[in-house]
Design a protein around this motif. Structure first.
Motif, PDB file in Angstrom:
ATOM      1  N   ALA A 173       0.695   2.050  -5.713  1.00  0.00           N
ATOM      2  CA  ALA A 173      -0.544   1.527  -5.105  1.00  0.00           C
ATOM      3  C   ALA A 173      -1.740   2.247  -5.793  1.00  0.00           C
ATOM      4  O   ALA A 173      -2.796   1.801  -5.889  1.00  0.00           O
ATOM      5  CB  ALA A 173      -0.358   1.892  -3.706  1.00  0.00           C
TER       6      ALA A 173
ATOM      7  N   LYS B  93       0.627  -1.117   0.107  1.00  0.00           N
ATOM      8  CA  LYS B  93       0.065   0.011  -0.070  1.00  0.00           C
ATOM      9  C   LYS B  93       0.851   1.444   0.056  1.00  0.00           C
ATOM     10  O   LYS B  93       0.692   2.438  -0.550  1.00  0.00           O
ATOM     11  CB  LYS B  93      -0.828  -0.070   1.155  1.00  0.00           C
TER      12      LYS B  93
ATOM     13  N   ASN C 262      -6.790 -12.050  -8.192  1.00  0.00           N
ATOM     14  CA  ASN C 262      -7.322 -11.227  -7.093  1.00  0.00           C
ATOM     15  C   ASN C 262      -8.056 -11.821  -5.778  1.00  0.00           C
ATOM     16  O   ASN C 262      -8.246 -11.284  -4.835  1.00  0.00           O
ATOM     17  CB  ASN C 262      -8.150 -10.255  -7.750  1.00  0.00           C
TER      18      ASN C 262
ATOM     19  N   THR D 260      -1.879  -4.400  -2.046  1.00  0.00           N
ATOM     20  CA  THR D 260      -3.231  -4.055  -2.710  1.00  0.00           C
ATOM     21  C   THR D 260      -2.738  -4.744  -4.175  1.00  0.00           C
ATOM     22  O   THR D 260      -1.879  -5.057  -4.660  1.00  0.00           O
ATOM     23  CB  THR D 260      -3.299  -2.505  -3.313  1.00  0.00           C
TER      24      THR D 260
END
Length: 297
Positions: free
Chosen positions: A176, A171, A242, A251
């Motif tokens: 990001a 992050k 994902n 992320t």
């Protein structure tokens, strides 16, 4: 020919040692030798060559082994069918699963365990290749894994999810905030990836090759948790589906390209009997996927 004899033969075939096979079967070596000799007499062919204390499968033994395993599996499936006719208050489910499905499977496990508390569940994580090999050996009731390039006629495939491939970064990384990233950009980044035996890694190696790109793979690690810890430092990145990403310190950035989605399937053996508990669990998986708005098929 008795199932007991087939069971004895298969264990001897596996270990190629009568003494060790007899120990595991909890019988005497003389009993094992006698039963296998009776089986050979009935078949009128030797199944093993005895060389001193060693045993080696004959050509007939190799050929018979395949059908013997099928016979034993069919008999076991028949027993399961009889036990499973009336209810699913007892039983066991063994599931093979790729790491990418760990978040998804937790919800299914909790919900199923509440509804059917007496059903024991064994969950085994592995690569798609390893899981399918074990499925073929009847170690699993079914596996959750990525769709392979080639479908096998003896397997049943039930579509479950379509998962987007993402670059996983910290992050705090300068990347990001990107809404997407190209493979060319990814190839220039220092990457920490799962071992080459992992399906996702092979998928991206092929994708890079198609674009004539050379990825900068700095580390190969066979533990996804360790990879996440490496990524959190902000110095390295990884590539996963994902469905794998739920750590608040990282992320996932979607990778551009129409082929950057992979299908996750419920895969089982076509000819194997599907236990009622397995059927209920698969139905539950299908219901739960609707709660994952980011993952669709």
């Amino acid at each position: 020919m008795e199932l007991r004899q087939i069971k004895y033969f298969l264990k001897a075939k596996e270990l190629l040692n009568f003494t060790e096979a007899a120990k595991i079967l909890n019988i005497s070596q003389s009993t094992l030798s006698q039963q296998i000799k009776q089986l050979e007499n009935e078949l009128n062919l030797p199944l093993f060559n005895r060389i001193g204390k060693r045993i080696i499968l004959t050509e007939a033994g190799k050929m018979f082994g395949e059908y013997a395993l099928q016979s034993l599996n069919k008999a076991n499936e028949g027993l399961m069918l009889l036990k499973d006719l009336n209810n699913i208050n007892t039983g066991r489910i063994t599931i093979g699963i790729i790491y990418s499905m760990r978040i998804f499977i937790v919800k299914a496990l909790v919900k199923f365990a509440v509804q059917y508390p007496n059903i024991k569940i064994q969950l085994v994580f592995g690569t798609t290749k390893d899981l399918l090999e074990k499925l073929n050996a009847h170690h699993f009731d079914f596996v959750l894994a990525f769709q392979e390039k080639i479908k096998h006629f003896h397997l049943k495939y039930q579509p479950l999810l379509s998962s987007t491939m993402v670059l996983v970064t910290a992050k705090k990384s300068s990347l990001a905030n990107k809404s997407s990233i190209s493979l060319k950009e990814v190839s220039k980044l220092p990457l920490a990836l799962p071992f080459s035996g992992y399906s996702t890694t092979q998928f991206f190696v092929d994708s890079f090759n198609q674009k004539k790109l050379e990825p900068n793979i700095c580390m190969e690690i066979n533990d996804i948790h360790t990879i996440f810890e490496i990524v959190k430092t902000g110095h390295w990145h990884t590539i996963l589906s994902n469905t794998s990403v739920n750590d608040p310190k990282v992320t996932g950035i979607p990778i551009e390209g129409k082929n950057m989605k992979r299908d996750i399937m419920i895969i089982s053996l076509k000819e194997a009997y599907e236990k009622k508990a397995v059927k209920k669990f698969c139905e539950l998986l299908t219901e739960i996927k609707g709660q994952f708005s980011d993952f669709s098929y």
